[in-house]
Design an enzyme around this catalytic site. Structure first.
Site, short mmCIF file in Angstrom:
data_model
loop_
_atom_site.label_atom_id
_atom_site.label_comp_id
_atom_site.label_asym_id
_atom_site.label_seq_id
_atom_site.Cartn_x
_atom_site.Cartn_y
_atom_site.Cartn_z
N ASN A 189 34.61 1.71 79.65
CA ASN A 189 34.98 2.27 78.42
C ASN A 189 34.12 1.90 77.10
O ASN A 189 33.93 2.54 76.10
CB ASN A 189 36.41 1.59 78.00
CG ASN A 189 36.54 0.29 78.10
OD1 ASN A 189 36.28 -0.54 79.06
ND2 ASN A 189 36.90 -0.43 76.90
N GLN A 217 39.19 6.19 81.78
CA GLN A 217 37.83 6.92 81.24
C GLN A 217 37.24 7.99 82.09
O GLN A 217 36.22 8.39 81.73
CB GLN A 217 36.93 5.72 80.90
CG GLN A 217 37.47 5.12 79.73
CD GLN A 217 37.57 5.69 78.54
OE1 GLN A 217 36.99 6.66 78.05
NE2 GLN A 217 38.25 4.88 77.47
N CYS A 367 40.48 -1.53 71.72
CA CYS A 367 41.59 -2.85 71.91
C CYS A 367 40.99 -4.17 71.62
O CYS A 367 41.83 -4.75 71.03
CB CYS A 367 41.96 -2.91 73.54
SG CYS A 367 42.65 -1.27 74.06
#
EC number: 2.8.1.7
Length: 441
Positions: A189, A217, A367
């Site tokens: 990612n 992804q 995140c």
């Protein structure tokens, strides 16, 4: 109509974008609805809902609102049929059977269910368990591994090379008699590295070890065949493929059957693995998004690749010392071009983000974007903290335009030059001073 890969990007005229990219009205609507003053370049964090997906979802919010588990009336039958149609659409995109698809709230839940569920099932006999993963997995996978370690499992965190790819021979050496699961993501990612899934799956099958892949992804962007790749568990996200947030799926192989312990208890929906009333509108959206990807994946990939090359070329030509993080290998494919991670030495990544305030960019995973710590993914590649701190992730997607590529390249070039002009270290380096030889006090 020419496809994107048949167009020389240097000659693409912005005003002709719609005619070159798609004739579909929904695509034109999506592009027209975006604010010109702001440019979205964070497609790894999330994607806008495709207008075709939204159109498919809307009736299930207002008119077709039955509970798909209510089998005593037509409202429930209607919703159940829609859910099963979506289940097949998701399955078809990865070469699976529809009964192997379990709907969840997203890839984080899917990863938790796959990893904890598989290990808990294997650990029921009281024997020691060993799990293998990599140092560059998504945080939810790494945190799940730490959770298992606290419960007594042994976990091996494999290193990656400078491109972010694992060593297959090291994987073979790492598997032991008590290894029950290998969990390796499909596309990273942060840097877009593509792992050799088919080779990994072959090794796991030969050693009778379950293979889980976090494909958040990768799903809908690159070709996945769970049977050819020998994948036993595969995690899917809806909002990464122009679908809604709050929905995902987990592929669970039926033959041979993969057994999981559910994360929580309830009504026993989804083959007893994921209790709770299914959100029909979101699932319909995920299914439609998967169906669109099934039709347009190669066209999207060609378009994204052409724009990514254009951006990278522009930045390399106008900014000295730009470093690409991850692989550039295309045969076999080891990098998804929609994820372009670059480092600009002597430029603080956070400062560059602030300078590019009208462009939605990221210095790493969404995140962990609130953290000022250097990316653990970039450090795993062997980058030092300074280089990791100077990185920016450019995310390119289905709705990105050539005009946006040109503007992002222009603004990034200007911002990097301005920030470097303010850096005494960059000035010293330009004067020929080797900074590594200086003893700082």
């Amino acid at each position: 109509m020419p496809l994107p890969n048949q167009i020389a990007t240097s000659n693409v005229e912005t005003k002709n974008f719609a005619s070159l990219k798609r004739s579909d009205e929904p695509i034109a609507i999506a592009q027209a609805s975006r604010t010109p003053a702001k440019i979205y370049f964070d497609f790894q964090a999330t994607t806008p809902v495709d207008p075709r997906v939204l159109d498919a979802m809307l009736p299930y919010f207002t008119k077709k609102y039955g509970n798909p588990h209510s089998r005593t009336h037509s409202f429930g039958w209607e919703s159940e049929k829609a859910v099963e149609t979506a289940r097949k659409q998701v399955a078809d995109l990865i070469g699976a059977h529809e009964k192997e698809i379990i709907f969840t709230s997203g890839a984080t839940e899917s990863n938790n269910l796959a990893i904890k569920g598989a290990v808990d099932w294997k650990a029921q006999d009281g024997n020691p368990v060993h799990v293998i993963t990599t140092q560059v997995e998504h945080k939810c996978v790494l945190d799940s591994m730490r959770f298992l370690e606290e419960k007594g499992a042994r976990v091996t965190y494999m290193k990656v090379n400078k491109d972010g790819v694992i060593d297959l021979e090291e994987l073979k050496r790492s598997i032991s008699d008590d290894t029950v699961l290998v969990s390796i993501m499909g596309v990273n990612n942060e840097i877009g590295t593509v792992q050799p899934l088919e080779e990994i799956g072959k090794i796991c099958k030969e050693r009778n070890v379950l293979f889980h892949c976090d494909a958040a992804q990768m799903f809908g962007k690159l070709k996945i065949d769970v049977n050819k790749m020998n994948i036993d568990l595969l995690s899917i996200s809806g909002h990464k493929i122009y679908g809604p947030k709050g929905v995902g799926a987990l592929y669970v192989r039926r033959r041979p059957r993969v057994r999981l312990v559910p994360l929580f208890s309830g009504g026993g929906q989804e083959r007893g693995l994921r209790s709770g009333t299914l959100p029909t509108p979101l699932i319909v959206g995920l299914g439609k998004a998967a169906a669109v990807c099934q039709e347009e994946m190669q066209r999207d990939l060609s378009w994204i690749e052409s724009l990514s090359k254009k951006l990278y070329t522009c930045l390399k030509e106008n900014i000295p010392n730009v470093i690409k993080n991850g692989s550039l290998q295309t045969n076999p494919l080891r990098w998804f071009p929609g994820c372009l991670n670059l480092s600009f030495p002597h430029v603080e990544g956070e400062g560059l983000l602030m300078a590019l305030k009208n462009i939605a960019l990221s210095s790493g995973s969404a995140c962990t974007s609130a953290s000022l710590e250097p990316s653990y993914v970039l450090r795993a590649l062997g980058n030092d903290d300074e280089l990791a701190h100077s990185s920016i992730r450019f995310g390119i997607g289905r709705f990105t335009t050539p005009c946006e590529i040109k503007e992002v390249a222009k603004q990034t070039t200007s911002a990097v030059k301005k920030l470097r002009d303010m850096s005494p270290l960059y000035e010293m380096e330009q004067e020929g001073i080797d900074l590594k030889t200086i003893k700082w006090t």
